[in-house]
Enzyme design. Structure first.
Site, PDB file in Angstrom:
ATOM      1  N   TYR A 107       0.836  -1.212   0.000  1.00  0.00           N
ATOM      2  CA  TYR A 107       0.000   0.000   0.000  1.00  0.00           C
ATOM      3  C   TYR A 107       0.869   1.260   0.000  1.00  0.00           C
ATOM      4  CZ  TYR A 107      -2.482   3.891   2.105  1.00  0.00           C
ATOM      5  OH  TYR A 107      -2.961   5.158   2.371  1.00  0.00           O
ATOM      6  N   HIS A 113       0.589  12.719  -7.038  1.00  0.00           N
ATOM      7  CA  HIS A 113       0.220  11.866  -5.896  1.00  0.00           C
ATOM      8  C   HIS A 113       1.245  10.734  -5.728  1.00  0.00           C
ATOM      9  CE1 HIS A 113      -3.646  11.662  -3.482  1.00  0.00           C
ATOM     10  NE2 HIS A 113      -3.018  10.608  -3.002  1.00  0.00           N
ATOM     11  N   ARG A 148       0.281   7.568  -7.762  1.00  0.00           N
ATOM     12  CA  ARG A 148      -0.727   6.667  -7.180  1.00  0.00           C
ATOM     13  C   ARG A 148      -2.125   6.896  -7.726  1.00  0.00           C
ATOM     14  NH1 ARG A 148       1.219   4.696  -2.155  1.00  0.00           N
ATOM     15  NH2 ARG A 148      -0.755   4.809  -1.034  1.00  0.00           N
ATOM     16  N   TYR A 169      -9.745  15.836   1.568  1.00  0.00           N
ATOM     17  CA  TYR A 169     -10.404  15.258   0.403  1.00  0.00           C
ATOM     18  C   TYR A 169     -11.857  15.693   0.539  1.00  0.00           C
ATOM     19  CZ  TYR A 169      -6.561  11.862  -0.306  1.00  0.00           C
ATOM     20  OH  TYR A 169      -5.360  11.259  -0.559  1.00  0.00           O
ATOM     21  N   LYS A 192      -3.536  20.791  -4.308  1.00  0.00           N
ATOM     22  CA  LYS A 192      -2.513  19.749  -4.512  1.00  0.00           C
ATOM     23  C   LYS A 192      -2.943  18.850  -5.671  1.00  0.00           C
ATOM     24  CE  LYS A 192      -0.246  15.951  -1.951  1.00  0.00           C
ATOM     25  NZ  LYS A 192      -0.838  14.678  -2.358  1.00  0.00           N
TER      26      LYS A 192
HETATM   27  C1  LIG Z   1       0.972   5.763   1.979  1.00  0.00           C
HETATM   28  C2  LIG Z   1       0.594   7.025   1.287  1.00  0.00           C
HETATM   29  C3  LIG Z   1      -0.578   7.672   1.640  1.00  0.00           C
HETATM   30  C4  LIG Z   1      -0.940   8.876   1.016  1.00  0.00           C
HETATM   31  N1  LIG Z   1      -2.052   9.528   1.433  1.00  0.00           N
HETATM   32  C5  LIG Z   1      -2.345  10.745   0.924  1.00  0.00           C
HETATM   33  C6  LIG Z   1      -3.415  11.490   1.465  1.00  0.00           C
HETATM   34  O1  LIG Z   1      -4.084  11.093   2.401  1.00  0.00           O
HETATM   35  N2  LIG Z   1      -3.665  12.699   0.892  1.00  0.00           N
HETATM   36  C7  LIG Z   1      -2.926  13.198  -0.158  1.00  0.00           C
HETATM   37  O2  LIG Z   1      -3.198  14.288  -0.631  1.00  0.00           O
HETATM   38  N3  LIG Z   1      -1.882  12.508  -0.644  1.00  0.00           N
HETATM   39  C8  LIG Z   1      -1.568  11.306  -0.121  1.00  0.00           C
HETATM   40  N4  LIG Z   1      -0.492  10.623  -0.595  1.00  0.00           N
HETATM   41  C9  LIG Z   1       0.372  11.246  -1.612  1.00  0.00           C
HETATM   42  C10 LIG Z   1       1.457  12.084  -0.927  1.00  0.00           C
HETATM   43  O3  LIG Z   1       0.909  13.188  -0.279  1.00  0.00           O
HETATM   44  C11 LIG Z   1       2.481  12.616  -1.939  1.00  0.00           C
HETATM   45  O4  LIG Z   1       1.802  13.270  -2.990  1.00  0.00           O
HETATM   46  C12 LIG Z   1       3.372  11.525  -2.519  1.00  0.00           C
HETATM   47  O5  LIG Z   1       3.634  10.519  -1.566  1.00  0.00           O
HETATM   48  C13 LIG Z   1       4.666  12.137  -2.969  1.00  0.00           C
HETATM   49  O6  LIG Z   1       5.447  11.202  -3.600  1.00  0.00           O
HETATM   50  P1  LIG Z   1       6.686  10.425  -2.901  1.00  0.00           P
HETATM   51  O7  LIG Z   1       6.092   9.414  -1.988  1.00  0.00           O
HETATM   52  O8  LIG Z   1       7.347   9.820  -4.091  1.00  0.00           O
HETATM   53  O9  LIG Z   1       7.528  11.434  -2.189  1.00  0.00           O
HETATM   54  C14 LIG Z   1      -0.121   9.420   0.001  1.00  0.00           C
HETATM   55  C15 LIG Z   1       1.058   8.757  -0.362  1.00  0.00           C
HETATM   56  C16 LIG Z   1       1.418   7.589   0.275  1.00  0.00           C
HETATM   57  C17 LIG Z   1       2.710   6.930  -0.097  1.00  0.00           C
END
Ligand SMILES: Cc1cc2nc3c(=O)[nH]c(=O)nc-3n(C[C@H](O)[C@H](O)[C@H](O)COP(=O)(O)O)c2cc1C
Length: 424
Positions: free
Chosen positions: A61, A312, A315, A165, A288
């Site tokens: 995850y 993101h 993701r 969100y 964002k």
């Molecule tokens: C486990 C996980 C949970 C995340 N949850 C959120 C979230 O709740 N809200 C959000 O805006 N981005 C979320 N993201 C995205 C991160 O805010 C961010 O955009 C991203 O991790 C940046 O990339 P990096 O992991 O390569 O540094 C999540 C990323 C990961 C890895």
């Protein structure tokens, strides 16, 4: 549209060059580091250890992208396409990476990205990340999808950033904004790139679900990771009871055979809702997930204070352009909005490349969560220290007395091709 006197803009965001004495930079004698951190020499080192500690679905995850992982790979490849042209014989002895963002001077030009589920990977993950970020004088964005109530994260870490969100429904928007303001947050980050749940096949394959389904396979995955089972899961159950998703939709337990997490439809969200939030929210408003220069223009015209250029972390939409490549285009339309970026930043050199291409600040996700998995507060503090050291060293090697000296003139294409606004 104006920014309503909230004081954003180029002046507020200019990087200050305040000479900082070496001992306040957070350097630490390597010999006094706990043994388990001595091999952590760079942010990526934490992942290797965290992978062994986390149950397979949870590691999947955190680490995973979406579908073919094209964006996940592109995020890193974009940095590799760029090389530096360093300048020699520049006195950088008074260099500083301190950076002012929305009127606050942080220790370095990076912060901790919002990550839902942090407290599923690391014991009190949200609190640990918020607490250490505050101690290091860096911003941490509290996730709207966290397993810890936003009020508790605020209290523990003094973070002033909250990520939401939101669906298009006005009562939902106003209720959350009121709650976030009451808790004392000053900067609201609205994540845009989650119109619908993304296609994370890797989660299905590894057995991850939110909430987690109690299956024999999950039990086996957890039993084979005793460190996580005892140090994180049982410890959480004993000290706090079953964690719940706290800030979004109905309060859903982390493990449930039948529970469904609903957070409302987000595919109706449009610019008129951003304008509504602008009217309702008195603090800074940040979007964002902006990648398109035209969206940056619309954000500016809607009175938004800043944008985070992000996919993101690869993701959401597979194949979405790497934020590093999108930066110059967004910057060109941003006017006096603050431009930040995330996705794939792992090294001091990555931070400097992003700054050269128009970011005023970057955020980093996964590595800090892995650091919390490896060694809690100590791990995150060490990860921050490593990145700060890299930035400091790179500034000297590049001939940069100040981060304001970093611009596209210090870059060239690594492989003889083009690196600038090419869109993947
Ligand atoms: C486990 C996980 C949970 C995340 N949850 C959120 C979230 O709740 N809200 C959000 O805006 N981005 C979320 N993201 C995205 C991160 O805010 C961010 O955009 C991203 O991790 C940046 O990339 P990096 O992991 O390569 O540094 C999540 C990323 C990961 C890895």
């Amino acid at each position: 549209m104006a920014n309503g006197g909230r004081g954003s803009g180029a002046a507020a965001d200019a990087r200050v060059v305040a000479p900082v004495a070496e001992d306040t930079l957070g350097w630490r004698d390597k010999r006094t580091l706990p043994r388990h951190l001595r091999d952590m020499l760079a942010l990526d080192d934490f992942e290797t250890v965290a992978r062994r500690r986390l149950p397979r679905p949870i590691y999947g995850y955190v680490s995973g992208g979406v579908e073919t992982n094209a964006s996940l790979r592109a995020n890193r490849a974009a940095f590799d396409d760029i090389a530096f042209v360093p300048k020699m014989l520049v006195d950088t002895s008074m260099r500083s990476a301190a950076t002012t963002l929305f009127g606050h001077t942080y220790a370095a030009p990076f912060g901790l990205a919002p990550m839902g589920g942090s407290s599923l990977a690391a014991y009190q993950g949200d609190i640990v990340l918020a607490r250490v970020a505050a101690q290091a004088n860096l911003p941490m964005i509290t996730s709207g999808a966290s397993l810890t109530a936003l009020e508790k994260v605020k209290q523990a870490g003094r973070t002033s950033w909250f990520q939401a969100y939101l669906s298009h429904e006005t009562p939902v928007i106003s209720a959350l904004l009121e709650r976030v303001a009451r808790a004392g947050f000053e900067t609201l980050v609205l994540t845009l790139d989650v119109q619908v749940p993304s296609n994370r096949e890797n989660n299905v394959r590894s057995g991850y679900n939110a909430p987690l389904r109690p299956t024999p396979r999950l039990a086996w995955d957890c039993l084979t990771r005793p460190r996580w089972l005892c140090g994180m899961f049982l410890r959480t159950l004993i000290t706090q009871g079953m964690p719940h998703f706290e800030n979004m939709g109905p309060r859903t337990p982390l493990i449930s055979a039948t529970g469904v997490r609903t957070s409302g439809r987000r595919d109706k969200l449009a610019w008129k809702h951003v304008e509504l939030m602008r009217r309702l929210w008195r603090g800074r408003l940040v979007l964002k997930g902006v990648l398109d220069p035209e969206d940056a223009r619309l954000a500016r015209e809607s009175g938004v204070d800043g944008v985070i250029v992000s996919n993101h972390g690869g993701r959401q939409l597979d194949g979405a352009v790497a934020p590093l490549r999108a930066l110059p285009g967004v910057k060109a339309q941003a006017g006096d909005m603050t431009v930040m970026m995330d996705s794939g930043v792992r090294r001091g050199t990555d931070v400097l490349k992003a700054l050269a291409l128009g970011a005023q600040f970057v955020f980093i996700g996964r590595p800090f969560l892995y650091a919390a998995v490896v060694a809690g507060d100590e791990g995150v503090a060490h990860a921050i220290r490593l990145l700060r050291e890299e930035i400091d060293r790179d500034m000297a090697l590049l001939g940069l007395p100040s981060l304001t000296d970093m611009g596209p003139q210090r870059l060239t294409a690594a492989k003889g091709g083009e690196f600038l606004p090419r869109r993947d």
